[in-house]
Motif scaffolding. Structure first.
Motif, PDB file in Angstrom:
ATOM      1  N   VAL A 101       0.863  -1.176   0.000  1.00 29.03           N
ATOM      2  CA  VAL A 101       0.000   0.000   0.000  1.00 29.03           C
ATOM      3  C   VAL A 101       0.907   1.235   0.000  1.00 29.03           C
ATOM      4  CG1 VAL A 101      -1.736   1.259   1.318  1.00 29.03           C
ATOM      5  CG2 VAL A 101      -1.804  -1.241   1.233  1.00 29.03           C
ATOM      6  N   SER A 102       0.589   2.206  -0.853  1.00 30.65           N
ATOM      7  CA  SER A 102       1.440   3.396  -0.942  1.00 30.65           C
ATOM      8  C   SER A 102       1.256   4.281   0.289  1.00 30.65           C
ATOM      9  CB  SER A 102       1.071   4.198  -2.191  1.00 30.65           C
ATOM     10  OG  SER A 102      -0.202   4.770  -2.019  1.00 30.65           O
ATOM     11  N   LEU A 103       2.224   5.162   0.524  1.00 33.92           N
ATOM     12  CA  LEU A 103       2.137   6.071   1.674  1.00 33.92           C
ATOM     13  C   LEU A 103       0.909   6.966   1.563  1.00 33.92           C
ATOM     14  CD1 LEU A 103       5.857   7.113   2.090  1.00 33.92           C
ATOM     15  CD2 LEU A 103       4.488   5.810   3.710  1.00 33.92           C
ATOM     16  N   GLU A 104       0.585   7.371   0.326  1.00 34.57           N
ATOM     17  CA  GLU A 104      -0.581   8.234   0.127  1.00 34.57           C
ATOM     18  C   GLU A 104      -1.850   7.514   0.569  1.00 34.57           C
ATOM     19  OE1 GLU A 104       1.713   7.648  -2.199  1.00 34.57           O
ATOM     20  OE2 GLU A 104       2.679   9.614  -2.279  1.00 34.57           O
ATOM     21  N   GLU A 105      -1.955   6.232   0.184  1.00 35.04           N
ATOM     22  CA  GLU A 105      -3.148   5.460   0.554  1.00 35.04           C
ATOM     23  C   GLU A 105      -3.204   5.256   2.068  1.00 35.04           C
ATOM     24  OE1 GLU A 105      -5.638   4.157  -1.382  1.00 35.04           O
ATOM     25  OE2 GLU A 105      -4.826   5.162  -3.155  1.00 35.04           O
ATOM     26  N   MET A 106      -2.039   5.052   2.674  1.00 29.38           N
ATOM     27  CA  MET A 106      -2.011   4.854   4.127  1.00 29.38           C
ATOM     28  C   MET A 106      -2.445   6.126   4.835  1.00 29.38           C
ATOM     29  SD  MET A 106       1.185   2.635   5.335  1.00 29.38           S
ATOM     30  CE  MET A 106       2.152   2.175   3.967  1.00 29.38           C
ATOM     31  N   GLU A 107      -2.014   7.257   4.280  1.00 26.31           N
ATOM     32  CA  GLU A 107      -2.392   8.535   4.870  1.00 26.31           C
ATOM     33  C   GLU A 107      -3.917   8.694   4.811  1.00 26.31           C
ATOM     34  OE1 GLU A 107       0.030  11.741   3.348  1.00 26.31           O
ATOM     35  OE2 GLU A 107      -1.337  13.233   4.212  1.00 26.31           O
ATOM     36  N   LEU A 108      -4.496   8.318   3.666  1.00 25.58           N
ATOM     37  CA  LEU A 108      -5.952   8.394   3.516  1.00 25.58           C
ATOM     38  C   LEU A 108      -6.650   7.503   4.534  1.00 25.58           C
ATOM     39  CD1 LEU A 108      -6.640   8.280  -0.334  1.00 25.58           C
ATOM     40  CD2 LEU A 108      -7.130  10.132   1.262  1.00 25.58           C
ATOM     41  N   LEU A 109      -6.139   6.298   4.672  1.00 28.77           N
ATOM     42  CA  LEU A 109      -6.748   5.337   5.582  1.00 28.77           C
ATOM     43  C   LEU A 109      -6.623   5.809   7.033  1.00 28.77           C
ATOM     44  CD1 LEU A 109      -7.948   2.465   6.081  1.00 28.77           C
ATOM     45  CD2 LEU A 109      -5.600   1.682   6.285  1.00 28.77           C
ATOM     46  N   LEU A 110      -5.422   6.262   7.384  1.00 25.12           N
ATOM     47  CA  LEU A 110      -5.191   6.686   8.769  1.00 25.12           C
ATOM     48  C   LEU A 110      -6.022   7.913   9.143  1.00 25.12           C
ATOM     49  CD1 LEU A 110      -3.196   4.574   9.501  1.00 25.12           C
ATOM     50  CD2 LEU A 110      -1.586   6.331  10.181  1.00 25.12           C
ATOM     51  N   ALA A 111      -6.400   8.685   8.120  1.00 25.53           N
ATOM     52  CA  ALA A 111      -7.241   9.853   8.403  1.00 25.53           C
ATOM     53  C   ALA A 111      -8.526   9.420   9.099  1.00 25.53           C
ATOM     54  CB  ALA A 111      -7.560  10.588   7.103  1.00 25.53           C
TER      55      ALA A 111
END
Ligand SMILES: [Zn+2]
Length: 436
Positions: A111-121
């Motif tokens: 999973v890309s960092l961008e996707e992780m950032e979205l998820l963690l939001a």
């Protein structure tokens, strides 16, 4: 045990609070105002007299809450002292430890960092840089116990006929010396026969890397014999044969292109893919405009491609090269690129991609064990009694370390059943939550 002064606000949290403060002695209190401190202030080490209570500092963690930590003051030298608040650090590290583990698992699944950032939001908002530092730091910190000596073996079967009787030849080959460990003929080949054969010739206590073809029954058999001591590699050469068989003999150029895109996942077939991409485009033109009879064109073009393949192979042979094995990272990229277009593919291609996804760890295990083979060619060579040997050096790109280490952590079961869920870790914060 810390004395907890209950009031209307914290009475419902008494259980949680006593857990949070469980490491402290009777000398401590949690006041009705929510201040954590010693009931009787400590002695000033300089003046040797009792200090006095002197308010508190607030320690606050975004989204989680805050805690008031008592301060003491020496009435003589005016020195100020803050109470130790390791309980706060402890519940924070339990919470973030769990969150970081979730990020590690996501990263391990590419999973890309961008996707992780979205998820963690949705869980605990953090930016990509923080997430990256979490993963990097935690992975580098993780110490994986040195692997014991791994025995590398090949296993395969043949089904020869002896007169009218079907016989089964079970073979184990040492992966390093390429010499047979065992080679036996049996009358049956059920899983019990195979299990007994493996137990007889291999040490189930020792870690083992075993290469087989893509037969579905193996993972269970190996698990029963070796438990978690086995790393199981599916032969990539056999996978490639299955891919080739997914397509008809007189394939269109578009089908041929798909075939080579699949073959391109683990071995560098970029030249072939490039050649076929041009031909597949040409094919669309021929089919649409019909300036030329399609069948003639296809026959001619297939012939050209066969020549192209043949020349490439001759060149490899002249240079004493094997087909270039992709690095782990580039295999991941090739595979992900295909999965991104999944919906556009014909059913056999989609089925094959799903199989590759399902068995990804068995197809890529060799990347993570030193000198481990990706194919069962050794045993095929042994069967055909030819002396061709090949030894592929493992290409390891820098920057892949984190990915490799995560894969090692996965194998060592670091992502297994957690001691604590994120929610449980969060419960500890409830008495301190700032609901504003
Ligand atoms: Zn003092």
């Amino acid at each position: 045990m810390t004395t907890i002064s209950l009031n209307l606000m914290n009475i419902s949290h008494s259980d949680t609070l006593s857990k949070v403060f469980s490491g402290y002695t009777d000398d401590y209190e949690y006041t009705a105002d929510g201040i954590f401190r010693r009931i009787k202030p400590p002695i000033c080490l300089d003046c040797n007299i009792w200090m006095i209570h002197n308010g508190y500092n607030i320690h606050y963690k975004e989204h989680l809450g805050g805690v008031k930590v008592g301060r003491y003051l020496c009435p003589k030298c005016r020195k100020s002292l803050e109470e130790d608040f390791s309980f706060w650090e402890k519940i924070k590290s339990a919470f973030f430890g769990t969150l970081v583990k979730i990020c590690q698992i996501l990263r391990h699944n590419h999973v890309s960092l961008e996707e992780m950032e979205l998820l963690l939001a949705h869980i605990y908002p953090r930016d990509g840089d923080t997430i990256q530092n979490w993963i990097k730091g935690s992975v580098q910190e993780t110490v994986i116990p040195e692997p014991e000596e791994v025995q590398i073996v090949h296993y395969d079967e043949q089904h020869p006929k002896s007169g009218r009787n079907q016989k089964y030849r079970l073979t184990l080959l040492d992966g390093v010396t390429k010499k047979p460990i065992a080679d036996e003929i049996h009358d049956t080949k059920n899983s019990d026969t195979v299990k007994a054969f493996l137990r007889k010739h291999l040490n189930p206590e020792q870690s083992i890397f075993i290469v087989t073809d893509l037969y579905k029954g193996y993972p269970n058999i190996f698990h029963e014999v070796f438990g978690n001591k086995v790393v199981h590699q599916f032969c990539l050469f056999h996978l490639n044969q299955l891919i080739v068989n997914d397509f008809p003999r007189n394939a269109t150029m578009n089908q041929e292109l798909m075939k080579y895109k699949l073959l391109d996942i683990f071995y560098d077939r970029s030249q072939e893919v490039q050649f076929l991409s041009r031909k597949a485009e040409e094919e669309i033109g021929i089919l649409n405009k019909g300036n030329e009879p399609y069948n003639d064109w296809l026959e001619k073009t297939s012939y050209l491609f066969t020549q192209f393949l043949h020349n490439r192979e001759l060149k490899r042979r002249r240079n004493k090269e094997n087909l270039k094995q992709r690095s782990y990272c580039s295999s991941v990229i090739k595979f992900n690129n295909l999965m991104a277009e999944f919906d556009y593919f014909e059913a056999p291609v989609r089925r094959r991609l799903l199989k590759i996804e399902e068995y990804w760890s068995n197809l890529t295990a060799f990347y993570f064990v030193d000198n481990a083979p990706a194919t069962n060619n050794a045993i095929e060579n042994y069967y055909s009694a030819s002396l061709k040997t090949q030894r592929k050096s493992q290409l390891r790109e820098p920057g892949l370390e984190i990915q490799m280490k995560l894969a090692a952590m996965k194998r060592e079961d670091y992502f297994g059943k957690p001691k604590m869920t994120l929610l449980k870790a969060f419960y500890m914060f409830i008495p301190f939550v700032d609901w504003k």
